[in-house]
Design an enzyme around this catalytic site. Structure first.
Site, PDB file in Angstrom:
ATOM      1  N   LYS A  24     -46.317 -23.811  23.087  1.00  0.00           N
ATOM      2  CA  LYS A  24     -46.450 -23.937  21.743  1.00  0.00           C
ATOM      3  C   LYS A  24     -45.322 -24.565  21.021  1.00  0.00           C
ATOM      4  O   LYS A  24     -45.377 -25.202  20.142  1.00  0.00           O
ATOM      5  CB  LYS A  24     -46.891 -22.745  20.979  1.00  0.00           C
ATOM      6  CG  LYS A  24     -46.792 -22.648  19.294  1.00  0.00           C
ATOM      7  CD  LYS A  24     -46.762 -21.365  18.931  1.00  0.00           C
ATOM      8  CE  LYS A  24     -46.262 -21.130  17.427  1.00  0.00           C
ATOM      9  NZ  LYS A  24     -45.001 -21.607  17.199  1.00  0.00           N
ATOM     10  N   ASN A  25     -44.250 -24.008  21.636  1.00  0.00           N
ATOM     11  CA  ASN A  25     -42.799 -24.745  20.910  1.00  0.00           C
ATOM     12  C   ASN A  25     -42.380 -25.928  21.454  1.00  0.00           C
ATOM     13  O   ASN A  25     -41.422 -26.486  20.906  1.00  0.00           O
ATOM     14  CB  ASN A  25     -41.778 -23.494  21.187  1.00  0.00           C
ATOM     15  CG  ASN A  25     -41.857 -22.509  20.348  1.00  0.00           C
ATOM     16  OD1 ASN A  25     -42.686 -22.409  19.310  1.00  0.00           O
ATOM     17  ND2 ASN A  25     -41.062 -21.570  20.713  1.00  0.00           N
ATOM     18  N   ARG A  98     -44.688 -25.231   9.732  1.00  0.00           N
ATOM     19  CA  ARG A  98     -43.308 -25.682   9.300  1.00  0.00           C
ATOM     20  C   ARG A  98     -42.997 -26.950  10.053  1.00  0.00           C
ATOM     21  O   ARG A  98     -42.111 -27.921   9.828  1.00  0.00           O
ATOM     22  CB  ARG A  98     -42.297 -24.735   9.746  1.00  0.00           C
ATOM     23  CG  ARG A  98     -42.192 -23.487   8.882  1.00  0.00           C
ATOM     24  CD  ARG A  98     -41.241 -22.571   9.141  1.00  0.00           C
ATOM     25  NE  ARG A  98     -41.258 -21.477   8.157  1.00  0.00           N
ATOM     26  CZ  ARG A  98     -40.492 -21.343   7.192  1.00  0.00           C
ATOM     27  NH1 ARG A  98     -39.222 -22.470   7.359  1.00  0.00           N
ATOM     28  NH2 ARG A  98     -40.332 -20.252   6.476  1.00  0.00           N
ATOM     29  N   CYS A 122     -44.339 -18.328   9.826  1.00  0.00           N
ATOM     30  CA  CYS A 122     -44.234 -16.588   9.796  1.00  0.00           C
ATOM     31  C   CYS A 122     -43.174 -16.283   9.068  1.00  0.00           C
ATOM     32  O   CYS A 122     -42.077 -16.931   8.997  1.00  0.00           O
ATOM     33  CB  CYS A 122     -44.278 -16.387  11.378  1.00  0.00           C
ATOM     34  SG  CYS A 122     -45.569 -16.730  12.359  1.00  0.00           S
ATOM     35  N   ARG A 127     -35.718 -18.911   7.184  1.00  0.00           N
ATOM     36  CA  ARG A 127     -35.862 -20.053   8.052  1.00  0.00           C
ATOM     37  C   ARG A 127     -35.455 -21.207   7.158  1.00  0.00           C
ATOM     38  O   ARG A 127     -36.167 -22.089   6.980  1.00  0.00           O
ATOM     39  CB  ARG A 127     -37.034 -19.886   8.587  1.00  0.00           C
ATOM     40  CG  ARG A 127     -37.369 -18.956   9.678  1.00  0.00           C
ATOM     41  CD  ARG A 127     -38.772 -18.707  10.038  1.00  0.00           C
ATOM     42  NE  ARG A 127     -38.891 -19.456  11.212  1.00  0.00           N
ATOM     43  CZ  ARG A 127     -40.234 -19.617  11.850  1.00  0.00           C
ATOM     44  NH1 ARG A 127     -40.977 -18.755  11.409  1.00  0.00           N
ATOM     45  NH2 ARG A 127     -40.190 -20.537  13.138  1.00  0.00           N
ATOM     46  N   ASP A 312     -38.907 -13.943  20.638  1.00  0.00           N
ATOM     47  CA  ASP A 312     -40.173 -14.062  20.666  1.00  0.00           C
ATOM     48  C   ASP A 312     -40.768 -12.898  21.782  1.00  0.00           C
ATOM     49  O   ASP A 312     -41.878 -12.795  22.021  1.00  0.00           O
ATOM     50  CB  ASP A 312     -40.847 -15.261  20.831  1.00  0.00           C
ATOM     51  CG  ASP A 312     -40.710 -16.277  19.662  1.00  0.00           C
ATOM     52  OD1 ASP A 312     -40.655 -15.796  18.524  1.00  0.00           O
ATOM     53  OD2 ASP A 312     -40.914 -17.425  19.953  1.00  0.00           O
ATOM     54  N   VAL A 334     -31.689 -12.965  15.785  1.00  0.00           N
ATOM     55  CA  VAL A 334     -31.759 -14.253  15.808  1.00  0.00           C
ATOM     56  C   VAL A 334     -32.815 -14.193  14.273  1.00  0.00           C
ATOM     57  O   VAL A 334     -32.328 -15.061  13.566  1.00  0.00           O
ATOM     58  CB  VAL A 334     -33.022 -14.631  16.863  1.00  0.00           C
ATOM     59  CG1 VAL A 334     -33.459 -16.030  16.368  1.00  0.00           C
ATOM     60  CG2 VAL A 334     -32.078 -14.593  18.277  1.00  0.00           C
ATOM     61  N   ARG A 420     -52.487 -19.460  16.112  1.00  0.00           N
ATOM     62  CA  ARG A 420     -51.304 -20.411  16.011  1.00  0.00           C
ATOM     63  C   ARG A 420     -50.859 -20.692  17.249  1.00  0.00           C
ATOM     64  O   ARG A 420     -50.384 -21.830  17.529  1.00  0.00           O
ATOM     65  CB  ARG A 420     -50.269 -20.011  14.797  1.00  0.00           C
ATOM     66  CG  ARG A 420     -50.700 -20.197  13.601  1.00  0.00           C
ATOM     67  CD  ARG A 420     -49.514 -20.019  12.680  1.00  0.00           C
ATOM     68  NE  ARG A 420     -48.168 -21.214  13.230  1.00  0.00           N
ATOM     69  CZ  ARG A 420     -47.059 -20.585  13.211  1.00  0.00           C
ATOM     70  NH1 ARG A 420     -46.479 -19.515  12.931  1.00  0.00           N
ATOM     71  NH2 ARG A 420     -45.929 -21.560  13.699  1.00  0.00           N
TER      72      ARG A 420
END
Length: 453
Positions: A24-25, A98, A122, A127, A312, A334, A420
């Protein structure tokens, strides 16, 4: 559309096999990178998740042709006719993500202007997007704040610059990469993020014709080129989803084979998984994770940017730590608000205390700022079913793990948010023997509104 409430009947170990596709990233960012090419790109191993659908819609709004390829999970993206998009249409597509902020550099190169509406994502802590705009100004972009969002222009060709990030942010590093590759001159980025997904994005850009050097000490140098071609690329597997299923196997005393999981990007997680007492076996096609039947071990853990323990991974693992013997210490460095999900676990029977102090080996940037960013988990504790409202993507999957490990039935509200980042998670749960059901119009079950992703 999937109903937004899930009934989970817990107490059954997860057993079986699931398949994890591209990260996903990485995948949505690689799709944005296709905007930079003069010809079509071919991206493989694409998961069917909401972030991919959002970016696909935004690309199509800007004139990019997106179609399925010859194999499952393949997209062909043709940016030959990039054009401006309607502001209202952009806003309608972008409100739940985003990622649109990353369209800025490519659109400035292709069209000379870009529009970015308000952004979602989220709610796990600060952020800020201001740094993205600061970076773009450094490249020569002119930014005007309007009621509906930010309007950006590039009166001249963007130019290379020197940037040092105050923190190795993944999003800021992606912004620099996607902007610098076609900028005039050399861009030097210091204190860059070096996550595997960043390296894979660099591989995509290099295939397109970019010149990018990764030096030691988090320094990336990009030499701008005049034009880029399309690419053909298979996305690296999603190490974050793989770890989530590993934690689910551990918390439920199960045995799950994650086809597609890869050892290299998960080495830090695998070390911690083994310290906790979990077992795993790596082969050429994936990794098997299981609970060996012995009591789990309490551990001390700090999250960090790569190559540290990823934030995560923290939330799913905390659920498993509720079943470990002794006191586990978790220091989140983080995202300052990522431990908020633990209050629901306590309602289920967990014993988790959160603290403002840094309980890790070294102080972090949240230590003097009054954030509850450390936790002590006391276990093992029996979890009981409860009504749960999903707070964010990883926290949401962690609630699913807790509900699966608990005795009794849980009602999990807001499950659409999990779409997501977790492809076909309902199908995968059922393939592993989970006792879950969508209540539809079942009386007495409140239908929660979809949560912005």
């Amino acid at each position: 559309m999937t109903d937004d409430v899930l009934l989970v009947h817990g107490g059954t170990p997860l057993e079986g096999e699931i398949h994890v596709r591209g990260a996903k990233n990485l995948v949505p960012k690689a799709m944005v990178a296709a905007l930079l090419g003069s010809g079509p790109s071919r991206l493989r191993n694409v998961p069917d998740i909401r972030d991919v659908r959002v970016v696909r819609g935004l690309l199509q709004l800007h004139g990019v042709t997106v179609r399925s390829g010859d194999e499952p999970g393949e997209l062909v993206l043709d940016p030959s006719h990039v054009e401006s998009a309607n502001v209202a249409d952009i806003d309608a597509h972008a409100g739940s993500s985003r990622i649109p902020i990353l369209f800025c550099g490519p659109l400035l190169h292709r069209l000379g202007h870009a529009f970015i509406p308000g952004l979602g994502g989220c709610d796990i802590g600060g952020r800020p997007i201001d740094f993205h705009f600061d970076v773009l100004r450094r490249f020569g972009a002119v930014i005007e704040k309007r009621p509906e969002g930010q309007y950006l222009e590039a009166p001249h060709r963007l130019r290379g610059t020197k940037i040092e990030l105050p923190y190795p942010s993944v999003g800021a590093t992606e912004q620099v990469l996607l902007t610098a590759v076609l900028a005039d001159g050399v861009t030097e980025l210091r204190n860059a993020a070096v996550e595997p997904e960043i390296v894979d994005l660099i591989c995509v850009l290099q295939k397109m014709g970019a010149i990018i050097a990764m030096d030691t000490d988090r320094v990336i140098r990009i030499t701008g080129v005049d034009a880029l071609d399309g690419y053909t690329h298979r996305a690296l597997p999603d190490r974050l989803e793989s770890a989530s299923w590993a934690c689910a196997a551990l918390a439920t005393q199960g045995n799950v084979y994650v086809r597609g999981a890869r050892q290299l990007e998960m080495m830090t997680f695998l070390n911690v998984f083994r310290k906790v007492g979990g077992a795993f076996e790596v082969d050429d096609d994936g990794i098997r994770f299981w609970h060996p039947g012995r009591p789990l071990n309490a551990i001390a853990l700090e999250t960090d940017v790569h190559p540290g323990f990823q934030t995560d991974w923290q939330q799913p693992l905390v659920v498993a730590l509720t079943q470990a013997s002794g006191l586990s210490i978790v220091h989140e460095t983080v995202y300052e608000s990522r431990l908020g999900f633990t209050s629901a676990l306590n309602q289920m029977g967990a014993h988790i205390q959160v603290y403002r102090e840094c309980l890790g080996g070294t102080p972090c940037r949240f230590g003097q700022r009054n954030f509850l960013h450390s936790a002590v988990v006391s276990g093992p504790t029996k979890l009981e079913g409860a009504d749960l409202v999903i707070p964010d993507l990883r926290g949401g999957f962690s609630y699913l793990i807790a509900a699966l490990a608990a005795q009794g039935t849980s009602q999990v509200h807001g499950i659409d948010l999990i779409n997501r980042g977790y492809e076909n998670f309902m199908h995968k749960l059922r393939a592993l023997g989970a006792q879950v059901e969508l209540p539809n119009s079942r009386a007495g079950v409140k239908q929660a509104a979809p949560v912005a992703g």
